[in-house]
Design an enzyme around this catalytic site. Structure first.
Site, PDB file in Angstrom:
ATOM      1  N   ASP A 135     -13.240  48.971  76.982  1.00 30.28           N
ATOM      2  CA  ASP A 135     -12.435  49.760  77.926  1.00 30.28           C
ATOM      3  C   ASP A 135     -11.324  50.459  77.141  1.00 30.28           C
ATOM      4  O   ASP A 135     -10.480  49.802  76.530  1.00 30.28           O
ATOM      5  CB  ASP A 135     -11.838  48.830  78.995  1.00 30.28           C
ATOM      6  N   SER A 151      -9.437  49.666  88.599  1.00 35.32           N
ATOM      7  CA  SER A 151      -8.464  50.540  87.957  1.00 35.32           C
ATOM      8  C   SER A 151      -7.211  50.685  88.830  1.00 35.32           C
ATOM      9  O   SER A 151      -6.552  49.699  89.136  1.00 35.32           O
ATOM     10  CB  SER A 151      -9.129  51.891  87.671  1.00 35.32           C
ATOM     11  N   HIS A 160     -14.658  52.111  80.967  1.00 32.46           N
ATOM     12  CA  HIS A 160     -13.784  51.740  82.089  1.00 32.46           C
ATOM     13  C   HIS A 160     -14.517  51.741  83.435  1.00 32.46           C
ATOM     14  O   HIS A 160     -14.106  51.067  84.360  1.00 32.46           O
ATOM     15  CB  HIS A 160     -12.605  52.718  82.144  1.00 32.46           C
TER      16      HIS A 160
END
Length: 297
Positions: A240, A152, A277
């Site tokens: 995601d 991320s 995610h």
């Protein structure tokens, strides 16, 4: 004059009952906690987990012993986490356990302003923090592979730093980018990825000048990928919600065009698995995927 921003803001990201100096509390019992000075006034909390095969030997050992193990020939991973919480978050501990079980060292820092690390996060500051950890590892790891795993926000930190190091002729041995965002292809308004640290306190916006007003966050991942020369493995879940799979595909294609499809790979995980995610570490195929990547380096 404008009101000062909150100096002690880094404590907001730390649940009050969590003691990050005790990694064994998070079932990481062949891990040591340490602090590195990134630059004057900035102390970074870092966990170092040794390969699982050294679990028994590691019991009760001090920092010097852990540091010496970095030159044992096993690959070393530096894990750059996302933009909330601390190095103790379950999905981060999950990745550390997978890598340790595969026989790798894992270093997991908290950037400035995260966990028990001091200071205010800025884009340049996070790069400085990662460079500090990377250089510290390189000074001790001799000829071992050093692989960077960004998740991320950490994918932006990883590619920013790769770009900076290229100027010095340094290329990472390998890079894993999990859930990589792309500010060029995602409709992200001018944003600060650390604003969450202040949202928890209603009304703070009225009392204090936003500490990020002077800091425009760019994270030009796509531009960085066009210059990068490291082998790259993208990992992405099809469900995601923060970074759509289409964006991941486009980002991968940019990187693959800059190098080739031998050096740049994309592995996707079916949306029906529900990883979103943060959940890829739960996939039973992940250890084999990572091992194959490391063996290819």
């Amino acid at each position: 004059p404008p009101l000062p921003s909150l100096d002690a803001s880094h404590i907001f990201s730390l649940p009050f009952f969590v003691d990050l100096s005790r990694p064994a509390d998070f079932s990481l019992n062949h891990t040591i906690n340490m602090y590195l000075t990134s630059e004057e006034g900035i102390s970074l909390g870092v966990w170092h987990t040794v390969p699982e095969s050294r679990w028994k030997e590691a019991q009760g050992k001090d920092l010097a012993w852990y540091q010496n193990t970095l030159s044992d020939g096993s690959p070393v991973f530096i894990y750059l986490h996302g933009n909330t919480g601390t190095r103790a978050a379950p999905h981060r501990v999950g990745v550390a356990k997978i890598l340790s079980a595969l026989g790798y060292h894992v270093l997991v820092p908290d950037y400035r302003g995260f966990g028990d690390s001091t200071g205010e996060p800025t884009e340049a500051g996070l790069t400085t923090d990662f460079l500090c950890v990377y250089n510290w590892v390189k000074e001790r790891s001799r000829n071992s592979l050093v692989v960077i795993w960004g998740h991320s926000l950490g994918t932006g930190v990883a590619t920013n730093t790769a770009d900076k190091l290229l100027e010095q002729g340094v290329v990472f041995d390998g890079v894993i980018l999990e859930g990589a965002f792309n500010t060029v292809r995602q409709n992200i308004p001018p944003f600060n990825p650390f604003a969450w640290r202040y949202w928890k306190f209603p009304g703070l916006g009225y009392l204090y000048r936003a500490p990020w007003e002077d800091n425009k966050f760019v994270f030009p991942t796509e531009e960085n990928l066009k210059k990068m020369r490291s082998p790259i493995l993208f990992l992405h879940s099809e469900d995601d919600l923060l970074v759509p799979i289409e964006v991941a595909q486009q980002t991968y294609e940019v990187a693959a065009r800059a190098q080739n499809t031998e050096r740049v790979k994309l592995v996707t995980f079916e949306g029906s698995l529900g990883y979103l995610h943060n959940g890829l570490y739960r996939d039973p195929r992940l250890p084999e995927i990572v091992k194959r990547f490391v063996q290819s380096l």
